[in-house]
Write a protein that holds these residues in place. Structure first.
Motif, PDB file in Angstrom:
ATOM      1  N   PRO A  34       0.620  -1.213   0.135  1.00  0.00           N
ATOM      2  CA  PRO A  34      -0.249   0.217  -0.075  1.00  0.00           C
ATOM      3  C   PRO A  34       0.758   1.329   0.248  1.00  0.00           C
ATOM      4  O   PRO A  34       0.487   2.432  -0.655  1.00  0.00           O
ATOM      5  CB  PRO A  34      -0.770  -0.278   1.122  1.00  0.00           C
ATOM      6  CG  PRO A  34      -0.124  -1.464   1.556  1.00  0.00           C
ATOM      7  CD  PRO A  34       0.491  -2.290   0.992  1.00  0.00           C
ATOM      8  N   VAL A  35       1.906   1.284   0.512  1.00  0.00           N
ATOM      9  CA  VAL A  35       3.032   2.111   0.396  1.00  0.00           C
ATOM     10  C   VAL A  35       3.256   2.566  -0.745  1.00  0.00           C
ATOM     11  O   VAL A  35       3.563   3.886  -1.000  1.00  0.00           O
ATOM     12  CB  VAL A  35       3.815   1.980   1.410  1.00  0.00           C
ATOM     13  CG1 VAL A  35       4.643   3.277   1.441  1.00  0.00           C
ATOM     14  CG2 VAL A  35       3.605   1.880   2.918  1.00  0.00           C
ATOM     15  N   SER A  36       3.506   1.443  -1.449  1.00  0.00           N
ATOM     16  CA  SER A  36       3.861   1.861  -3.016  1.00  0.00           C
ATOM     17  C   SER A  36       3.333   2.508  -3.963  1.00  0.00           C
ATOM     18  O   SER A  36       3.393   3.616  -4.307  1.00  0.00           O
ATOM     19  CB  SER A  36       4.887   0.606  -3.125  1.00  0.00           C
ATOM     20  OG  SER A  36       5.296   1.102  -4.598  1.00  0.00           O
ATOM     21  N   LYS A  37       1.711   1.104  -3.311  1.00  0.00           N
ATOM     22  CA  LYS A  37       0.844   2.245  -4.225  1.00  0.00           C
ATOM     23  C   LYS A  37       0.363   3.338  -3.947  1.00  0.00           C
ATOM     24  O   LYS A  37      -0.252   4.514  -5.433  1.00  0.00           O
ATOM     25  CB  LYS A  37      -0.721   1.005  -4.474  1.00  0.00           C
ATOM     26  CG  LYS A  37      -0.271  -0.466  -4.936  1.00  0.00           C
ATOM     27  CD  LYS A  37      -1.683  -1.695  -4.550  1.00  0.00           C
ATOM     28  CE  LYS A  37      -1.103  -2.468  -5.067  1.00  0.00           C
ATOM     29  NZ  LYS A  37      -2.523  -2.866  -5.191  1.00  0.00           N
ATOM     30  N   GLY A  38       0.798   4.438  -2.800  1.00  0.00           N
ATOM     31  CA  GLY A  38       0.014   5.098  -2.188  1.00  0.00           C
ATOM     32  C   GLY A  38       0.891   6.335  -3.040  1.00  0.00           C
ATOM     33  O   GLY A  38       0.580   7.267  -3.663  1.00  0.00           O
ATOM     34  N   LEU A  39       2.807   5.887  -3.306  1.00  0.00           N
ATOM     35  CA  LEU A  39       3.426   7.223  -3.715  1.00  0.00           C
ATOM     36  C   LEU A  39       2.987   7.297  -4.873  1.00  0.00           C
ATOM     37  O   LEU A  39       2.927   7.849  -5.571  1.00  0.00           O
ATOM     38  CB  LEU A  39       5.288   6.940  -3.389  1.00  0.00           C
ATOM     39  CG  LEU A  39       5.191   6.437  -1.733  1.00  0.00           C
ATOM     40  CD1 LEU A  39       6.485   6.093  -1.381  1.00  0.00           C
ATOM     41  CD2 LEU A  39       5.448   7.653  -1.140  1.00  0.00           C
ATOM     42  N   GLY A  41       0.577   6.641  -6.467  1.00  0.00           N
ATOM     43  CA  GLY A  41      -0.754   7.474  -7.124  1.00  0.00           C
ATOM     44  C   GLY A  41      -0.726   8.932  -6.354  1.00  0.00           C
ATOM     45  O   GLY A  41      -1.408   9.925  -7.240  1.00  0.00           O
ATOM     46  N   LEU A  42       0.636   9.099  -6.510  1.00  0.00           N
ATOM     47  CA  LEU A  42       1.054  10.912  -5.883  1.00  0.00           C
ATOM     48  C   LEU A  42       1.721  11.439  -6.774  1.00  0.00           C
ATOM     49  O   LEU A  42       2.068  12.254  -7.066  1.00  0.00           O
ATOM     50  CB  LEU A  42       2.033  10.487  -4.343  1.00  0.00           C
ATOM     51  CG  LEU A  42       1.060  10.708  -2.907  1.00  0.00           C
ATOM     52  CD1 LEU A  42       1.837  10.860  -1.966  1.00  0.00           C
ATOM     53  CD2 LEU A  42       0.263  11.714  -2.487  1.00  0.00           C
ATOM     54  N   GLY A  43       1.916  10.575  -8.155  1.00  0.00           N
ATOM     55  CA  GLY A  43       2.677  11.026  -9.015  1.00  0.00           C
ATOM     56  C   GLY A  43       4.161  10.548  -9.375  1.00  0.00           C
ATOM     57  O   GLY A  43       4.429  11.022 -10.279  1.00  0.00           O
ATOM     58  N   ILE A  44       4.532  10.234  -8.392  1.00  0.00           N
ATOM     59  CA  ILE A  44       6.046   9.254  -8.271  1.00  0.00           C
ATOM     60  C   ILE A  44       5.898   7.935  -9.184  1.00  0.00           C
ATOM     61  O   ILE A  44       5.447   7.100  -9.275  1.00  0.00           O
ATOM     62  CB  ILE A  44       6.500   8.809  -6.459  1.00  0.00           C
ATOM     63  CG1 ILE A  44       6.525   9.929  -5.157  1.00  0.00           C
ATOM     64  CG2 ILE A  44       7.924   8.421  -6.874  1.00  0.00           C
ATOM     65  CD1 ILE A  44       6.792   9.663  -4.726  1.00  0.00           C
TER      66      ILE A  44
END
Length: 302
Positions: A34-39, A41-44
């Motif tokens: 989830p951390v990877s997907k969240g980052l 999702g922030l455009g990284i």
């Protein structure tokens, strides 16, 4: 029951430490994903997240080492001038190995090289970033805590063979793993893992294997433009494979699937086996049987 859990010194057996590491690692993936997907999702962009799995693996390793009352440097990450020299030596060795393999393929008529029209420093820099983090990740995973517990538990020779088998199995799903490529690439991956394991045992540090791993992959993919383990790369040069058998040129998998890579890695394994190393542990590390639980740190030498 106590004998099943602990050795004669009253320490928890290495098998249980390995199971504990695996349990903590699996648990960490529930946070990592989830951390990877969240980052992302922030455009990284995903390519800039290469350090993230290394951070999580370091955390897992640190937790297990803390439970053993050891610092993170105890896994072979003593970041000092000696560590840096070992990295440089490793990069030089890995680069030299791959250049020799490529030269043999070229002399056998398996490839010709041209300058890639799209080459640029950006491509070299991107490869440096990607392959450096990849080398750190794989060495922590395959020559880190688990491998070191195997060495302590079953002795270095068996640990090297088992780690070589596991490393080869981990690459079986790579693109192009079929026919002669499957045989030669699997053999070379196993030999490469033994070479990297010896690099750790001879120095007591992960610096030399990390450097070798990076030097080989970066030279192969970013400099010479070969595919790396079946994955296409953009290099400074553009290799054109000629009409030779895949076991000679490595085919679309890359030089790791070439008989020349097997020969060069086998020779490198022999040289490292005969080398006395720089660490105090080198004198006993390759004897049959468990190694001491707390080996002395390596002296400052490359």
């Amino acid at each position: 029951m106590n004998k099943l859990l602990r050795n004669r010194q009253g320490q928890l057996r290495n098998g249980w430490w390995i199971l504990l590491f695996m349990a903590v690692f699996v648990a960490s993936q529930g946070v990592y994903r989830p951390v990877s997907k969240g980052l992302q999702g922030l455009g990284i962009d995903k390519q800039w997240l290469s350090p993230l799995p290394v951070v999580f693996l370091l955390l897992v390793t640190w937790i297990c080492l803390r439970l053993r009352r050891q610092p993170l440097s105890g896994v072979g990450l003593r970041l000092d001038a000696t560590w840096l020299r070992h990295v440089v030596c490793g990069v030089a060795l890995g680069t030299a190995e791959l250049l020799v393999v490529s030269a043999l393929i070229y002399l056998a008529g398996g490839v010709r090289f041209e300058l890639d029209p799209a080459r640029g420093l950006a491509a070299l820099g991107h490869g440096l970033w990607f392959f450096a983090w990849g080398a750190v990740l794989e060495e922590l995973l395959f020559r880190g805590f688990v491998f070191q517990r195997l060495v302590d538990g079953i002795g270095a020779p068996m640990a090297l063979l088992l780690a070589g088998l596991l490393f080869a199995l981990a690459h079986l799903n790579n693109p192009g793993m079929q026919g002669s490529t499957l045989a030669w690439a699997t053999l070379d991956n196993a030999l490469g893992a033994i070479l990297l394991g010896l690099a750790y045992l001879r120095t007591g540090s992960l610096a030399l294997p990390m450097g070798i791993h990076f030097g080989w992959n970066w030279t192969q993919g970013s400099l010479l433009g070969f595919d790396v383990s079946g994955l296409a790369q953009a290099g400074w040069l553009a290799p054109h494979l000629l009409d030779k058998p895949q076991w000679m040129s490595g085919g679309s998998f890359g030089p790791e699937a070439s008989v020349f890579a097997v020969v060069v890695d086998a020779l490198a394994v022999l040289l490292l086996w005969r080398w006395q190393g720089t660490a105090g542990r080198a004198a006993h590390a390759l004897t049959v049987g468990p190694a001491p639980a707390c080996p002395p740190p390596p002296p400052a030498c490359c």
